[in-house]
Design an enzyme around this catalytic site. Structure first.
Site: not given
Length: 239
Positions: A9, A11, A40, A117-118
């Site tokens: 991942d 972030y 966030r 990642s998103n």
């Protein structure tokens, strides 16, 4: 057993999303830390909601909308220019100090590593290049291709396909081996760890804060570490 395939991942795990706090201090003063955390939290909430609603907008839009929310909630009347500066900074956030030595050690051991990642692929590429860690990875896998977000099980299957891996059924509904190797997610986000394990992967939770709480769902991480430098040993102990 063969070496694992690792999905990192980005972030919050490799990249410090609160690296924007110093800039925020010049804009919102004492509210900088609260503003960053609110931004966030809302960013993640918007990805969850859009995933459930099947009303996809990419991670950059979720980030932008969450910034607007934080401004309104905390009554900070930032200018358009200030908001753009913050969004630009989000593309150049720093890596945590433990990241590069860990990636180097894993690379030296011949372990395959992917960014997962998103964020969109181009945003992640820019982020990793700026942080000086791009070249450690064998590839970048973005959920943007699936028009959904973690922890949708489909995005973990997408990672396995992109990593050219196939889940092998264990006969009990679980699947931990991938093409003769172990597929692992490495994340500081407990929802991500639970999502990966639920989709048949193994997962290491990076407890970056002593105050962090792992969601009490009865699904435990395969390994728990407090610093990425502990990862290689944790992997070795479970293989």
């Amino acid at each position: 057993m063969s070496k694992p395939i690792l999905a990192f991942d980005i972030y919050g795990t490799l990249i410090n999303v609160h690296g924007v706090v110093e800039q925020l201090q010049n804009m919102v003063g004492d509210q900088a830390t609260l503003f960053s955390q609110t931004w966030r939290d809302k960013q993640l909430e918007y990805t969850f909601r859009r995933g459930l609603m099947q009303n996809y907008a990419n991670f950059a839009i979720c980030t932008r909308d969450a910034l607007e929310y934080a401004c309104q909630l905390l009554k900070q009347d930032l200018s358009t220019q200030q908001k753009q500066q913050l969004l630009d900074t989000y593309r150049t956030l720093p890596a945590f100090d433990d990241v590069e030595p860990t990636l180097q050690a894993l690379k030296d051991s011949g372990i395959a590593m992917f960014g997962f990642s998103n964020g969109s692929a181009d945003a992640v590429e820019t982020l990793l290049q700026h942080a000086g860690i791009h070249d450690y990875f064998d590839g970048i896998v973005s959920v943007d291709d699936m028009k959904s977000f973690k922890p949708n099980p489909g995005v973990y299957s997408h990672f396995l396909r992109q990593a050219k891996a196939q889940l092998e059924s264990q006969g009990d509904g679980q699947a931990t081996h991938v093409g003769g190797q172990n597929a692992w997610l490495i994340s500081s986000n407990s929802f991500d760890v639970i999502g990966a394990i639920s989709a048949g992967m193994r997962a290491a939770w990076v407890k970056r804060s002593p105050d962090a709480v792992f969601d009490p769902w009865g699904i435990e991480p395969t390994a728990q570490i407090h610093n990425l430098t502990e990862l290689k040993k944790a992997l070795e102990q479970t293989l």
